[in-house]
Design an enzyme around this catalytic site. Structure first.
Site, short mmCIF file in Angstrom:
data_model
loop_
_atom_site.label_atom_id
_atom_site.label_comp_id
_atom_site.label_asym_id
_atom_site.label_seq_id
_atom_site.Cartn_x
_atom_site.Cartn_y
_atom_site.Cartn_z
N ASN A 217 0.88 -1.18 0.00
CA ASN A 217 0.00 0.00 0.00
C ASN A 217 0.91 1.23 0.00
OD1 ASN A 217 -1.79 2.07 0.53
ND2 ASN A 217 -2.21 1.45 2.64
N LYS B 118 0.18 4.27 -0.30
CA LYS B 118 -0.49 5.45 0.27
C LYS B 118 -0.26 6.67 -0.63
CE LYS B 118 0.09 3.46 4.81
NZ LYS B 118 -0.04 3.62 6.23
N HIS C 44 -9.52 1.03 4.93
CA HIS C 44 -8.23 1.20 5.59
C HIS C 44 -8.42 2.10 6.81
CE1 HIS C 44 -4.13 2.45 6.43
NE2 HIS C 44 -3.75 1.36 5.80
N GLU D 175 -6.88 4.50 7.95
CA GLU D 175 -6.75 5.95 7.70
C GLU D 175 -8.03 6.51 7.08
OE1 GLU D 175 -3.06 5.59 5.56
OE2 GLU D 175 -2.10 4.94 7.42
N GLU E 168 -5.48 -5.35 10.48
CA GLU E 168 -4.44 -4.35 10.71
C GLU E 168 -4.71 -3.63 12.03
OE1 GLU E 168 -2.53 -2.91 6.88
OE2 GLU E 168 -4.43 -1.89 6.95
N GLY F 177 2.14 2.00 10.74
CA GLY F 177 3.03 3.16 10.59
C GLY F 177 3.74 3.55 11.88
N SER G 201 3.28 -2.46 10.30
CA SER G 201 4.74 -2.45 10.49
C SER G 201 5.40 -3.79 10.14
CB SER G 201 5.11 -2.02 11.91
OG SER G 201 4.64 -0.70 12.15
C1 PEP Z 1 -0.86 0.02 6.07
O1 PEP Z 1 -0.94 1.21 5.85
O2 PEP Z 1 -1.73 -0.73 5.66
C2 PEP Z 1 0.29 -0.47 6.83
C3 PEP Z 1 0.25 -1.70 7.27
O3 PEP Z 1 1.31 0.41 7.04
P1 PEP Z 1 2.73 0.07 7.72
O4 PEP Z 1 3.23 -1.19 7.10
O5 PEP Z 1 3.60 1.24 7.40
O6 PEP Z 1 2.49 -0.10 9.17
#
Ligand code: PEP
Length: 250
Positions: free
Chosen positions: A9, A11, A95, A97, A167, A173, A212
């Site tokens: 992703n 972003k 997601h 966000e 997630e 993040g 992460s």
């Molecule tokens: C995400 O945005 O779906 C995500 C898992 O980000 P990160 O790997 O940076 O934690």
């Protein structure tokens, strides 16, 4: 047998040059004998460029968001049919966000999931609890409610046409990854929840982990029996790191 899916992703990162560099870096290092499926989700305006760069390589293409509407006066929105038209096979919906920054409710996310399926896209339903919810002991209530919004609209068969990405919001993040045991516990509980509606849907639905994930922790996470791949943010922006995760997945 569920196939492992490794999804990047990207972003709202990159511009034409860096996007080209990233995709070329990934393409060059892809190996045709990997069993895992590799998916990239660029910012919407670069999807067509990335499609060209993928060429005849086996990389799937997805968007990060989609409108729940089919077409019409919805300024700034992108429809599921448009995404299919430019070559997407997948789209992320819900997601964290989008849920937290843009106020997307479980019901809206379910509508987006439905719109994606109708256009022939595979939706990736992102779910997960905040740190506060985890500390309150309500993790499973939260993720079940997010899943049930789709089941209530489309039935378990509809849900099973997509992919689930668990997630935990506190891991996205932040550099703080759920431990393999923490992740497995929730993945197993999600599968158990699906099983209450349909055993084959529970067995066949891919459940990805996101939060992460990087090359250094992918092996342990992906070794868990109910983790069928990863949704990767930060680490998907570096071709070598993303490829290293794909290699772990095999
Ligand atoms: C995400 O945005 O779906 C995500 C898992 O980000 P990160 O790997 O940076 O934690």
């Amino acid at each position: 047998m569920r196939r492992t899916l490794i999804a990047g992703n990207w972003k709202m990162h990159g511009q034409m040059n860096s996007i080209r560099e990233l995709m070329s870096g990934i393409s060059e290092q892809l190996q045709s004998d990997w069993r895992c499926e590799v998916l990239v989700c660029p910012p919407a305006v670069y999807i067509s460029t990335v499609k060209q760069l993928i060429g005849d390589k086996t990389v799937s293409l997805g968007a990060q968001n989609v409108s729940e509407q089919v077409q019409g006066a919805f300024t700034g929105e992108v429809s599921a049919d448009m995404l299919t038209d430019i070559g997407c096979q997948y789209v992320l919906v819900g997601h964290s966000e989008r849920r937290s920054l843009y106020g997307e409710s479980d019901e809206l996310v379910a509508d987006k999931f439905a719109a994606a399926l109708k256009a022939g896209l595979k939706p990736v339903l992102c779910i997960g609890e905040t740190l506060e919810q985890r500390e309150n002991g309500t993790t499973m209530n939260v993720v079940k409610q997010q899943i049930d919004a789709v089941i209530n609209l489309l039935g378990i068969d509809g849900l099973a046409k997509g992919v689930i990405a668990y997630e935990p919001v506190w891991a996205i993040g932040t550099g703080v990854t759920a431990s393999p045991e923490q992740a497995q516990e929730v993945h197993a509980a999600i599968r158990e929840h699906l099983k209450q509606s349909c055993t084959s849907a529970a067995q066949n639905t891919q459940i990805l982990y996101g939060g992460s994930m990087k090359a250094a922790n992918a092996e342990q996470l992906l070794a868990q029996p109910d983790i069928d791949g990863g949704l990767i943010g930060g680490a998907s922006l570096k071709a070598d790191e993303f490829i290293a995760i794909c290699k772990v997945a095999g």
